[in-house]
Design an enzyme around this catalytic site. Sequence first.
Site: not given
Length: 1116
Positions: A466-467, A701
């Site tokens: 990320e990212y 998540w």
Amino acid sequence: MKWSNVNSNDSEVVKQSLVVSKSCGASQQTSDITVQVGPAGTIKATKDSSTAIQNLASYMTNAASCGTTILLSKAGDSVAALYAGADVYQSDVGPYLLNFKKQFKAGSQIIQSCDSSSKRDNTIGVYIVNSLDDLEGIDRALQTWSKGSCLDSDGHDLIQSKTTMLGVSEVSKRSDISSSLEGFLAPRAEDNFDKYNTGTDLCKNLKVKQRVCCSAGSLPDIIPKKQSDGTCGTYTIQTNDNCAEIAAHFGVTQDDIYDLNEDTWGWAGCGTNDLKADQVICLSEGNTPMPSPLSNAVCGPQMPDEFCTESPARTKAPGAFQSGKNGCISNCGTYIVNNDDAPENFYHVAYFEVFNLKRECLNMDVNEISDTSLTHVHFAFAGLTADFDVSFDNDEYKAQFEKFVKNDASYKRILSFGGWAESTSASTFQRYRDAVKSGNREKFAKNIKAFFEKYDGLDGIDFDWEYPGATDIPGVPAGSDSDDDNYLGFLKLMKSTIGDKSLSIALPASYWYLKTFPIAKMSDYVSYFIYMTYDLHGQWDYNNAYADVGCPSGDCLRSHVNKTETINSLAMITKAGVPASKIFVGVSSYGRSFGMVDPTCTGPMCKYGGAFDVSTAEAGSCTNTSGYISNAELNLIMQGVDSGASNYKGRTWYDEDSASDVMIYGTKGEITTWVAYMSDDTKEARIDWIKGLNFGGVTDWAIDLQELNLGVDPDSDEAQDLDLPALPTGCSSANWPDNLEDLRNKIDKIDLGCRAQAVVWVLIKILPDILDNYQSAADNYDEYFKYYAEWVRNGIDDSLPLFMWSDGQNYMDCKWSSTSDGSGDAACTEMHVPEGQPGQGEVSITYTVRDEDGFYKALQADYGIEKDWIVWKDIYADPENSLTCPPCPNLTKDCKPCTGHGVTYHNWPVKAADDDIDVPNLKDIIDTAVPNITTLQDVILGSFIEMRIGAMDASDEDVATALSMPVFMIADTTEQMKNITKIGKEQEKADDEAKVSFILDIVSIVLMIIPFAGEAVDAIGGVANVARAAYVVGEAGNAALSVYDIVKNPSSAPFAILGLVMGADASVVGKASKTTFTKAAAFRNALTEDTLSSFSKEFRANDAIVQDIVKACKRA
């Protein structure tokens, strides 16, 4: 109307005239209305607020005013505001308000009958605030209603009612045109209007801007037509437009506008604030129009100059475009594409956060994963070493991973690398940039291959970098333009290295971060993409003009799992060339929360506080992060709210616009925080929708955020040591009873391992009512203590002779003389003199205190009488005439001896004057106990939460035992308080037995709550001083003295238990100590049957139920 034309002698005529005058000359009609009632519990001083409403109702019932009414009424601290529109029959508002007495008493803040689409001013609204400090809320409500709008009604109850409306006598924007035209048009004009406009009920349905005929003929066809290129007929929204007026002006209906714009860019509906200035909408059939361009847009249909614009060169040759133009680009429109065919399988991924073990609570061991619906579990996270090998943060995490790959699971076991923390940490972010470079990626791939060989139970790997290419991550240098190509080359090599093992990467759902990924090419090498369609909004939106549509400051309350925005994200990735079958769409088991600027404002235009990197949201007790909170914690907060726990406030509702759940909450007495999340039902609906769009699966998540777990491997030695195998992995409280009697009767239906938790659940449920009853009963005790003090003083004269004829003589010397039996001088215990015998002659006895210290100690210990409560005087007694000549208090001219056979007692103790006898006001102890009882409520809730999430380092049975005793003590006290009959003046003639019983009841009550009162007891001289009244009027063995025997020792069970549990800080999850509850339970278990017999029958019955339950659990 002129009163000169009314016969004032005819009461019926007068009455009818008054009714007409109150309606201001307009017609009346009873209308069915829908009333929106705000949630209960918002207003605290409901007695004051109800009084304010009663005042408003009384005024309105007697009012004869015309037009809009705005009134305020204050009672105590509460202020109530009323808005009644001009089209409401004002005198009917009073009875209307009284229909909602129940809702006002329950603490509802808002009650409104309101329709923003109506052209009539028929709103009736009430808004209540707790104090003058909150008048801004009233101002906002009145302004909203006066503008013809309505307050946000999310989470409000709907109640059907009736009221009386008027036909108004003047034309206005909100008037009923049919009645207004009568008298407005001249008779001839009115005839012509009806002649030229013959539609049924035309007048009743006229709208502003609607066209009508003013001459013979027919109206022209004004409905917009489809454009030559197939685009629908369009209209650009102007400031203050609304659908009703637009429809009337263009000859269509509001339903037409809805139907024609289902697929129009930015269409949000016709509700308040839904239409935006410069928005382009359809008013005919045809293709959806291009939205208005935004000067600062860099992509999408609102990018200036180009989106789906054909721009061929003059030659018209294929692929030839005008200079500086790109022609019709490939991703025209806003539809999801590349999803025609369903995937072979629909997969369900869940992430497991191994770092959950760092949390103080809400822990989960990897072997506790038991969801059979999962097809893949991603173990998050592993990291990279400086030489591009696999690493774990610590040995504990590595041990969890090794168990993960060894367990016999039905799901695929995937190891995830990276994550936000590792990708952005100053010490590690560069490793990911370097690992994918051409000079390093082969080494990295070989290390991964070796890792697979070492752990053959591993089914795949997942990269969460990320990212790549990002330029705006705080604290991280901007990425390189080569990051994307490096990442693609790395994936190509990794896939050829690991063969048939699974390979996936995580993708952001934000255009700004996704644009650097060559995702169409990447899709050739990955098994699937983890598409993170959560975190669409968060605290980071603050002060970002582009983050929230219609919210230039970026600080509006928006859902991080908004379905409409998810659709846009899915359109974006599929139009970029990724087949839907390779996209696993994100769902969440947590919420993104915000600290509300105004706790009463909950809609999408309401604001949150803080800064870009500072959230003011209340943190969860386990995740302990403002702005981020687990579903498990949200469920526990609502359990606290539903159980009436002190300081827990909140409510939830489903938001149709975002297709997500919303909760507002606070656990410190006030609602402060707004959070959007997915409940289980919402998540299931979202998954079904995703599956129906032919996507490859979903990714959740995270699994450790969903519900409470033990945090211990059920097969481990640790579990054996804690005796955890007998505990179920989750105790559902859905069907638990809320009182002890039902719990005892239904106990067999509850798992053994859950029964102690069920006991604590019952304590939580019963304590609020106990506290309410306690406070209600305590309100009357000032009057009770007036009689209590008087009767205690009166009992002193009865008790003093008993003491003087018994133990009192042990501390005194006597000198006596008798006309019949001589005289003497000795200790009073050795005195021989005739007393109380007929014909004894005159007797004189003089008392002298020999041992003053011993005398007063014995008087206080045996009879509860203080030294200051007595004076020494001479009195006379006559045994022969006791009925007609009572003993004289002293020898004065007004009280002479009745015969020659009496006894004169010199220096005899008698009651002092009432003003000199200070009887302690025990009401202070009753009042002082209230805060500690409230705190006990918080302690019990906190302990229950610890039990539920597996953070309680003590047995559930010990917790239930320790907490039940103080609850039953206060319950017992409350019942006694309720049972004392209110004493009125007529009770002054109560017999002695009734007075004694009353005093003993009060003493028993106060003694029972002494453990809750703390230092207040010391202020009145200690426990013994409380019990003194029982000695003054009572006798050995009475019930009050039995309670005194229990509480007089500060180390006794009630004090010890309360001190331990109140000191455990159990209101903060994860803070309780195992020894705290073990010791407290031991004090209860050590009570003998004799000691228990000193408690009331009700206490013993409740205690027996708990003991039977917990003992059965321990035997199991």
